[in-house]
Scaffold this active site. Structure first.
Site, PDB file in Angstrom:
ATOM      1  CG  ASP A   1      -2.098   0.972   1.100  1.00 13.97           C
ATOM      2  OD1 ASP A   1      -3.088   0.675   0.423  1.00 13.97           O
ATOM      3  OD2 ASP A   1      -1.972   2.060   1.682  1.00 13.97           O
TER       4      ASP A   1
ATOM      5  CE1 TYR B   1      -5.452   6.770  -0.506  1.00 16.07           C
ATOM      6  CE2 TYR B   1      -5.140   7.163   1.834  1.00 16.07           C
ATOM      7  CZ  TYR B   1      -5.322   6.294   0.782  1.00 16.07           C
ATOM      8  OH  TYR B   1      -5.379   4.937   1.021  1.00 16.07           O
TER       9      TYR B   1
ATOM     10  CG  HIS C   1      -4.464  -3.923  -0.107  1.00 16.23           C
ATOM     11  ND1 HIS C   1      -3.754  -3.373  -1.158  1.00 16.23           N
ATOM     12  CD2 HIS C   1      -4.469  -2.979   0.875  1.00 16.23           C
ATOM     13  CE1 HIS C   1      -3.358  -2.154  -0.825  1.00 16.23           C
ATOM     14  NE2 HIS C   1      -3.775  -1.891   0.398  1.00 16.23           N
TER      15      HIS C   1
END
Length: 439
Positions: free
Chosen positions: A207, A353, A410
């Site tokens: 990630d 982000y 993930h």
């Protein structure tokens, strides 16, 4: 033939200048202090009161399962378990079972686990930094770390593991100004390793941890001995052009068994749109959603745990319980949620982000720089993003190997710690044999 990576479309001709904002006005301290998690009782009492007062949830639509988001019937059962069966003080003891520390890297306090080999050994000890992402935490590594620090049969080395909470995550400090993107995080993580006395080290990440790990390899190739990533990623105009060309006759470029993971491109684009709403929100207005999640434990659990369903296996969204307990226990999942709740870091974690995708972010420049250190790319079968080897080799120019483990998604370290440990031992073992056996 000149390799394509030498003239990437829009590739910067030189390494961008990095403004190490975390060092601004700060004198470096050598102080490293032991740390134990000890959350005040009033924080837990406040949580319990909020759980008791959770409002009536809107019932899910008939047969909607997890396709509209977190199923409210499943959420009710989790709230009940959280309030009545989950014991924070017991879990706190478990989380304190690994040695933890805090130190300042510039202006930001960094929390990290530092686990050494579990028994005296004459084996070579190899430093390794593990990097988590969102919405994870160091909790993802608790089952993995003891496997890495324990001597393994037929291995002549063992790991000394450093697992930091990223800035703005968990028990680390929260950045107070703009600009803390994956490039700055990479510089901070390297500074941490050097501060701990490691002039050379291995790095592993998934990630955001994968992006940070790749940036560390780009910025500090003289220090990073090898990179293991369970989310190798290439993002450039050339990558998109090559995928378009390959779509004409995919079998010339991709193994037959992997073609469906890339084509038809239309299906994968719609899948990406279906699962990336959170991404756009967090890249533009993280503080807005952060306010809601900071105030509601039920909302926080739904927002975080939805990812532990869909990102573990996208087919899980077709089940009313999201198959959350297929790979995890509720206790382990709530450990991770609690780390966000008791530290109040959901907003600061999501800001990464926004920082990474700001127009002036240096992250964009490093995205198109080649990774020259020896690299292992592990493509777990249910990872959200799949990229074929011919694409990976354009960025990871010293790609030692690409592996395709039989299970996992993930959150591979959390889902399949034994498999991930074997991956890391095998991958870095090969890098050591191939590149460093004479040292």
């Amino acid at each position: 033939m000149i390799r394509l990576y030498q003239y990437y479309l829009l590739l910067p001709t030189s390494m961008p200048q990095i403004n190490l904002i975390y060092k601004k006005g700060q004198s470096e301290t050598k102080k490293i202090e032991p740390f134990k998690i000890n959350i005040p009782t009033q924080v837990i009492e406040d949580l319990n009161e909020r759980l008791d007062k959770s409002r009536e949830l809107t019932p899910p639509l008939h047969d909607s399962a997890f396709t509209y988001g977190f199923n409210s019937n499943k959420l009710k059962s989790i709230i009940h378990f959280w309030r009545n069966k989950y014991n924070w003080r017991q879990r706190e003891k478990y989380l304190n079972s690994l040695p933890q520390f805090k130190t300042n890297i510039g202006s930001v306090e960094i929390h990290f686990i530092h686990a050494k080999p579990s028994q005296q050994t004459k084996l070579k000890t190899v430093p390794l930094i593990l990097l988590h992402g969102w919405p994870g935490s160091v909790r993802e590594f608790y089952e993995l770390i003891p496997l890495l620090t324990t001597p393994q049969k037929d291995r002549d080395f063992v790991f000394e593991v450093i697992a930091p909470s990223l800035p703005g995550y968990g028990f680390s400090g929260k950045p107070t100004e703009k600009g803390y993107n994956t490039v700055i995080f990479a510089a901070m993580m390297n500074d941490l390793m050097v501060k701990l006395g490691f002039q050379k080290y291995y790095v592993q990440g998934g990630d955001w941890g994968a992006a940070i790990a790749a940036n560390m390899a780009i910025l500090y190739p003289e220090r990073v001995l090898g990179l293991h990533s369970n989310m190798c990623f290439v993002n450039s105009p050339l990558e998109k052009l090559k995928k378009m060309i390959a779509s004409i006759y995919p079998s010339l470029f991709i193994e037959e068994k992997f073609i469906s993971k890339v084509y038809p491109a239309k299906e994968h684009f719609f899948e990406l749109m279906l699962e990336s709403g959170y991404f756009h929100l967090q890249a533009t207005k993280p503080d807005t959603i952060g306010t809601a999640l900071t105030d509601s434990p039920a909302g926080l659990a739904a927002y975080i745990l939805e990812k532990f369903s869909t990102w573990t296996n996208k087919k899980y969204r077709d089940f009313p319980d999201g198959k959350l307990e297929e790979k995890f226990t509720l206790t382990n999942l709530l450990d991770n949620v609690m780390i966000y709740w008791v530290t109040g870091t959901i907003t600061s974690s999501m800001r990464l982000y926004s920082e990474a995708f700001a127009l002036n972010s240096t992250s964009h420049d490093l995205d198109r720089q080649p990774v020259v250190v020896p690299t292992i790319c592990a493509r777990f079968p249910h990872e959200v993003i799949f990229q074929p080897e011919f694409i990976l080799r354009e960025r990871y120019v010293n790609l030692t190997r690409v592996t395709d483990p039989p299970r996992g998604g993930h959150f591979a370290a959390f889902e399949e710690p034994q498999l991930m440990a074997e991956e890391i031992f095998s991958g870095f073992g090969e890098i050591q044999r191939r590149y460093y056996s004479k040292q």
